[in-house]
Design an enzyme around this catalytic site. Structure first.
Site, mmCIF file in Angstrom:
data_model
loop_
_atom_site.group_PDB
_atom_site.id
_atom_site.type_symbol
_atom_site.label_atom_id
_atom_site.label_comp_id
_atom_site.label_asym_id
_atom_site.label_seq_id
_atom_site.Cartn_x
_atom_site.Cartn_y
_atom_site.Cartn_z
ATOM 1 N N TYR A 336 0.798 -1.173 -0.073
ATOM 2 C CA TYR A 336 -0.014 0.051 -0.059
ATOM 3 C C TYR A 336 0.849 1.245 -0.118
ATOM 4 O O TYR A 336 1.781 1.498 0.960
ATOM 5 C CB TYR A 336 -1.010 0.140 1.074
ATOM 6 C CG TYR A 336 -2.232 0.947 1.181
ATOM 7 C CD1 TYR A 336 -2.337 1.892 0.436
ATOM 8 C CD2 TYR A 336 -2.952 0.890 2.143
ATOM 9 C CE1 TYR A 336 -3.164 2.664 0.421
ATOM 10 C CE2 TYR A 336 -3.979 1.832 2.414
ATOM 11 C CZ TYR A 336 -4.101 2.835 1.454
ATOM 12 O OH TYR A 336 -5.353 3.636 1.349
ATOM 13 N N CYS A 337 0.528 2.116 -0.956
ATOM 14 C CA CYS A 337 1.313 3.307 -1.163
ATOM 15 C C CYS A 337 2.858 3.140 -1.072
ATOM 16 O O CYS A 337 3.407 2.520 -1.868
ATOM 17 C CB CYS A 337 1.008 4.282 0.345
ATOM 18 S SG CYS A 337 1.599 6.057 0.036
ATOM 19 N N VAL A 338 3.746 3.801 -0.200
ATOM 20 C CA VAL A 338 5.166 3.528 -0.181
ATOM 21 C C VAL A 338 5.490 2.115 0.211
ATOM 22 O O VAL A 338 6.627 1.522 -0.115
ATOM 23 C CB VAL A 338 5.937 4.625 0.747
ATOM 24 C CG1 VAL A 338 5.397 4.205 2.206
ATOM 25 C CG2 VAL A 338 7.565 4.615 0.525
#
Length: 600
Positions: A336-338
């Site tokens: 998720y995301c980074v």
């Protein structure tokens, strides 16, 4: 301002008492702000310096002004355009004051909630204030957009900084220029301002001299009690992470275990807010053996933990532990995301070294190509990164509040000024909202890791270009051949849909690009039981995003079942459900563990 039957005259005695209390609370607020300064070394030269961010704002906007001043004719035309708009507005307002109809010169955008109160339109004076603000702010935005001779990064920064200034100066933020706030203050005889000043002092104290705007009532939540409550056990722990294995709710589970890699800039329980909207809980209910990394909230001891450390001691250590717990050498994984960026780096490393243990990857609002990384690129030029690195060097980490503020600045009217008005002017305590509680539960970032991330991703974009070096290995995403599910969201301000779309082409295997409604959080956390948004599918991300969307198939409801069908087809074999702590790894304690409870 005139009053009407719905606005009683204020109680003068109560108003006087509240004025006295307001002064007392203001004194407390000033004391909270000055306390860190009074405790600092008076000879410290840093005290006399303005913050680096202020210097950059002045420098950037000054560059725009300079470009206009070198062309007097163009500057004169711009000033005339503003004058003409105000002359028209004066004429329109004069007609309205005479009781005549007049068309507005400037209207707020449909999604702008700052001017929803009826008197912003029905009262000619406040309508004039509103339109004056809109005319001036849009004129200033045009000056930035049309300035000649400045590079695009400087223009982007100027647009971003101007948006912050324009948001701060909105007449909706101040009592004397907001009709709703005037009425509210008169009705409460100023008691709202006293409560607001009290909360302001508390929030400055909580921020140790810096304002930390509260967005929710934190007393309404407790990790492990009413957020992050999916049952499970911590089965592994090292300096960087705890690994949680969740308890099954089905008799059989997919043989291939599943690993979730959350971002370390936030805590993992955004995917486990409560049972009704927990992605983790839903995955377990579908028959997945779910493992989730819970990153440590780092301090000075973790200063040298870099991107490679997070890969080795995070994802790869988790896969090792999953192998001991389940006997399986391969996993499916989601980032998720980074956390997804780190997962992509790990996939590239495994492809380069032949140690391929992740056989399926799901990316949730993840960037691997940072060409179109949105407004966060404002903070990622060489000068600002050096400034951030200098601050991190003093402590070994970046304070979590720094990133939280940056994210809030992406939508200042919604995430900053609406709360400033509600809290400190209306004097209303924010309601309890689990998403905003999670958002305020900030995490720090180790200096080495954050520096590598800013430079290699936002500044130099080395991963997308096949130039990232990690552990003396050059990483090439084109060597990554595993099936990929790449989820973007239409209104994402952190990982823009176009950025995720173009990043899909950097991988060497099949990538299914899926576009969900809403933004970075709500587009992901959209459970099938109460779906708020739909999603679009159209196969591979090729050509232009606009064309892909035009040809895509729109689906009502949550993307979660669609994704699980995609995942299950890859490895449908099932085995009896696995009980956490009964495999090769004993339980170290119940979920959600200890690291998630560490406060910044």
């Amino acid at each position: 301002m005139t009053t009407d039957r719905t606005t009683p005259l204020p109680d003068i005695d109560a108003l006087s008492r509240n004025a006295t209390l307001l002064i007392e609370e203001f004194t407390r607020t000033a004391g909270a702000y000055m306390k860190p300064i009074s405790q600092a070394d008076p000879l410290d030269p840093e005290l006399a310096k303005p913050p680096e961010e202020v210097n950059d704002v002045v420098k950037t906007l000054g560059t725009v002004v300079e470009r206009w001043m070198v062309d007097p004719q163009k500057s004169l035309e711009a000033q005339k355009k503003l004058s003409d708009a105000f002359i028209t507005l004066w004429g329109s307002t004069w007609h309205r004051l005479q009781g005549e109809e007049a068309s507005p010169v400037a209207l707020p955008e449909a999604k702008d909630n700052r001017f929803k109160h009826a008197e912003w339109s029905t009262n000619p004076i406040f309508d004039f204030i509103k339109q004056s603000y809109l005319i001036t702010s849009r004129w200033a935005e045009e000056l930035v957009d049309e300035a000649d001779g400045i590079d695009e990064h400087t223009r982007h920064k100027a647009q971003f900084y101007l948006r912050q200034i324009v948001g701060a100066l909105s007449p909706s933020n101040f009592v004397m220029t907001n009709p709703e706030l005037i009425r509210h203050t008169l009705q409460e005889n100023g008691a709202n301002l006293v409560r607001g000043m009290k909360m302001l002092a508390e929030d400055i104290e909580a921020g140790k001299g810096q304002l930390r705007v509260r967005q929710t009532d934190p007393s309404g939540f407790e990790v492990g009690v009413n957020v992050a409550v999916s049952p499970g056990e911590v089965v592994f722990r090292n300096d960087l992470m705890e690994l949680i294995q969740y308890s099954p709710t089905t008799e059989t589970v997919l043989k291939r275990p599943f690993l979730i890699v959350p971002p370390w800039i936030n805590k993992f329980y955004i995917l486990d807010l409560n049972p009704s909207k927990s992605l983790i809980g839903w995955m377990v209910s579908q028959g997945l053996t779910v493992f989730c990394i819970s990153w440590v909230n780092p301090d000075e001891r973790h200063a040298d933990k870099d991107f490679e450390s997070y890969m080795r001691e995070g994802i790869e250590a988790a896969i090792d532990a999953i192998g001991v717990a389940t006997g399986e050498s391969e996993v499916a994984a989601a980032g998720y995301c980074v956390g997804g960026t780190l997962l992509a780096v790990t996939l590239a490393m495994q492809a380069a070294t032949g140690n391929k243990r992740i056989n399926s990857a799901t990316f949730l609002t993840t960037q691997v190509d940072f060409t179109h990384a949105g407004d966060l690129k404002v903070f990622a030029d060489e000068e600002q990164i050096r400034s951030i690195e200098a601050r991190m060097k003093k402590r070994g980490y970046l304070e979590g509040s720094g990133m939280a503020t940056a994210f809030n600045m992406l939508r200042p009217n919604d995430l900053i000024w609406s709360y400033v008005v509600n809290n400190y002017v209306k004097g209303q305590t924010p309601s309890a909202f689990d998403l905003l509680y999670w958002n305020a539960d900030a995490t720090r970032m180790p200096a080495a890791n954050h520096s590598f991330y800013l430079r290699n991703c936002y500044l130099d974009n080395t991963l997308a270009q096949g130039r990232m070096i990690l552990g003396n290995v050059r990483l090439d995403l084109k060597k990554v051949k595993v099936p990929i599910f790449n989820l973007a969201t239409r209104e994402d301000h952190i990982a823009p849909a176009i950025s995720v779309f173009e990043g899909s082409s950097k991988f060497g295997g099949k990538v299914d690009y899926v576009l969900a409604g809403s933004g970075h959080i709500a587009g992901v956390v959209n459970p099938p039981s109460k779906p708020k948004y739909g999603f679009w599918t159209g196969g591979a991300a090729k050509g232009r995003l606009e064309d892909w969307i035009s040809a895509a198939t729109e689906h009502k409801g949550s993307w979660w079942p669609y994704w699980f069908e995609w995942l299950e087809k890859q490895a449908p074999a099932r085995v009896p459900a696995r009980i956490p702590g009964e495999g090769g790894l004993p339980s170290l304690g119940p979920a959600p563990g200890t690291y998630v409870r560490m406060k910044a």
